[in-house]
Design a protein around this motif. Structure first.
Motif, short mmCIF file in Angstrom:
data_model
loop_
_atom_site.label_atom_id
_atom_site.label_comp_id
_atom_site.label_asym_id
_atom_site.label_seq_id
_atom_site.Cartn_x
_atom_site.Cartn_y
_atom_site.Cartn_z
N GLY A 22 0.88 -1.08 0.13
CA GLY A 22 0.06 0.00 0.22
C GLY A 22 0.82 1.38 -0.07
N GLU A 23 0.54 2.36 -0.68
CA GLU A 23 1.08 3.70 -0.67
C GLU A 23 0.31 4.57 -0.90
OE1 GLU A 23 3.93 4.88 -3.96
OE2 GLU A 23 3.33 2.77 -4.94
N GLY A 24 0.70 5.88 -0.34
CA GLY A 24 0.19 7.10 -0.60
C GLY A 24 0.55 7.98 0.52
N ASP A 25 -0.13 9.22 0.36
CA ASP A 25 0.11 10.33 1.44
C ASP A 25 -0.61 10.15 2.90
OD1 ASP A 25 1.83 11.36 -0.63
OD2 ASP A 25 0.40 12.82 -1.08
N VAL A 26 0.26 10.15 3.90
CA VAL A 26 -0.27 10.04 5.19
C VAL A 26 0.12 11.08 6.10
CG1 VAL A 26 -0.46 7.52 5.22
CG2 VAL A 26 1.62 8.60 6.07
N LEU A 27 -0.59 11.50 7.14
CA LEU A 27 -0.46 12.58 7.93
C LEU A 27 1.07 12.35 8.59
CD1 LEU A 27 -1.57 15.14 9.08
CD2 LEU A 27 -2.69 14.11 10.86
N ALA A 28 1.93 13.22 8.75
CA ALA A 28 3.20 12.83 9.41
C ALA A 28 3.03 12.56 10.96
CB ALA A 28 3.90 14.01 9.23
N ALA A 29 2.14 12.89 11.39
CA ALA A 29 1.62 12.50 12.89
C ALA A 29 1.46 10.87 13.02
CB ALA A 29 0.64 13.18 13.53
N ALA A 30 1.15 10.24 11.92
CA ALA A 30 0.85 8.91 12.05
C ALA A 30 2.44 7.97 12.38
CB ALA A 30 0.41 8.37 10.70
N TRP A 31 3.39 8.82 11.92
CA TRP A 31 4.48 8.24 12.05
C TRP A 31 5.60 9.10 12.91
CZ3 TRP A 31 6.17 3.46 10.52
CH2 TRP A 31 5.30 2.98 9.61
N PHE A 32 5.28 10.12 13.46
CA PHE A 32 6.24 10.98 14.10
C PHE A 32 5.52 11.78 15.14
CE2 PHE A 32 8.03 11.12 9.68
CZ PHE A 32 9.13 10.42 10.02
N ASP A 33 5.97 11.77 16.28
CA ASP A 33 5.43 12.01 17.57
C ASP A 33 6.14 13.65 17.61
OD1 ASP A 33 3.98 12.40 20.00
OD2 ASP A 33 5.61 11.33 21.12
N HIS A 43 4.84 10.71 2.37
CA HIS A 43 4.62 9.41 1.32
C HIS A 43 4.88 8.47 2.18
CE1 HIS A 43 2.82 8.36 -2.26
NE2 HIS A 43 3.83 7.30 -2.29
N GLU A 44 3.99 7.31 2.02
CA GLU A 44 4.39 6.06 2.91
C GLU A 44 4.31 4.86 1.52
OE1 GLU A 44 2.48 2.75 5.79
OE2 GLU A 44 1.68 4.89 5.73
N HIS A 45 5.26 4.11 1.54
CA HIS A 45 5.25 2.96 0.67
C HIS A 45 5.51 1.68 1.64
CE1 HIS A 45 6.10 0.74 -3.42
NE2 HIS A 45 5.14 -0.03 -2.65
N LEU A 55 7.49 -3.95 5.74
CA LEU A 55 8.77 -2.89 5.37
C LEU A 55 8.12 -1.70 4.88
CD1 LEU A 55 11.63 -2.10 4.85
CD2 LEU A 55 11.37 -3.12 2.75
N SER A 56 8.47 -0.52 5.46
CA SER A 56 7.85 0.82 5.34
C SER A 56 8.92 1.79 4.74
CB SER A 56 6.97 1.39 6.43
OG SER A 56 5.94 0.62 6.58
N LEU A 57 8.66 2.41 3.83
CA LEU A 57 9.55 3.57 3.21
C LEU A 57 8.92 4.80 3.25
CD1 LEU A 57 11.13 1.81 -0.09
CD2 LEU A 57 12.19 1.90 2.26
N LEU A 58 9.47 5.90 3.93
CA LEU A 58 8.73 7.15 4.02
C LEU A 58 9.64 8.12 3.63
CD1 LEU A 58 8.20 6.64 7.85
CD2 LEU A 58 6.52 6.10 5.99
N TRP A 59 8.98 9.04 2.81
CA TRP A 59 9.82 10.20 2.17
C TRP A 59 8.68 11.46 2.23
CZ3 TRP A 59 8.62 5.96 -0.70
CH2 TRP A 59 7.91 6.26 -1.89
N TRP A 60 9.46 12.66 2.22
CA TRP A 60 8.73 13.88 1.96
C TRP A 60 8.73 14.13 0.51
CZ3 TRP A 60 11.40 12.48 5.94
CH2 TRP A 60 10.78 12.61 7.42
N LYS A 61 7.44 14.70 -0.05
CA LYS A 61 7.72 15.05 -1.13
C LYS A 61 8.12 16.59 -1.54
CE LYS A 61 4.02 12.13 -3.29
NZ LYS A 61 2.69 11.92 -4.01
N ASP A 62 7.80 17.36 -0.21
CA ASP A 62 8.41 18.66 -0.11
C ASP A 62 8.94 18.73 1.12
OD1 ASP A 62 7.06 20.32 1.46
OD2 ASP A 62 5.49 20.74 -0.13
N GLU A 63 9.81 19.66 1.26
CA GLU A 63 10.65 19.71 2.54
C GLU A 63 10.10 20.43 3.38
OE1 GLU A 63 14.24 22.20 0.72
OE2 GLU A 63 14.48 20.20 0.62
#
Length: 82
Positions: A22-33, A43-45, A55-63
Motif C-alpha cells: 500500500g502507498e500514498g500520502d499520510v499525515l506525518a503524525a501517524a509516524w512522528f511524535d 509519502h508512505e510505501h 517494510l515501510s519506506l517514508l519520504w517527503w515530497k516537499d521539504e
C-alpha cells in the motif's frame, strides 16, 4: 520498535488487509511524535514481506516539514540558552 499507527498503510497490512502493498500520502503524525507533524504529510510505501513483517519506506515530497522542524528546534534552543 513500536507498532505503526492505525492511520498508516503498514497498520492495514499488519491487521488483515488482503493487499501485499500500500502507498500514498499520510499525515506525518501517524509516524512522528512531534507537534509540527500534525500539519504535514509524508509519502508512505509499505509492503508485506514473505515472513509476514511489513517494510515501510517514508519520504517527503516537499521539504516544508523538515524546514519547519529545523526552525522550531533552533527557536527552542535559543530559548533554553537565553
Amino acid at each position: 520498535m513500536s507498532a505503526p499507527s492505525h492511520n498508516t498503510y503498514a497498520y492495514d497490512l499488519l491487521h488483515g488487509s488482503e493487499e501485499s502493498a500500500g502507498e500514498g500520502d499520510v499525515l506525518a503524525a501517524a509516524w512522528f511524535d512531534h507537534e509540527l507533524a500534525e500539519r504535514h504529510y509524508i509519502h508512505e510505501h509499505s509492503i508485506r514481506t514473505s515472513y509476514g513483517d511489513v517494510l515501510s519506506l517514508l519520504w517527503w515530497k516537499d521539504e516544508k516539514m523538515l524546514i519547519a522542524l529545523d526552525e522550531y528546534e533552533e527557536q527552542q534552543a535559543s530559548r533554553r540558552s537565553g
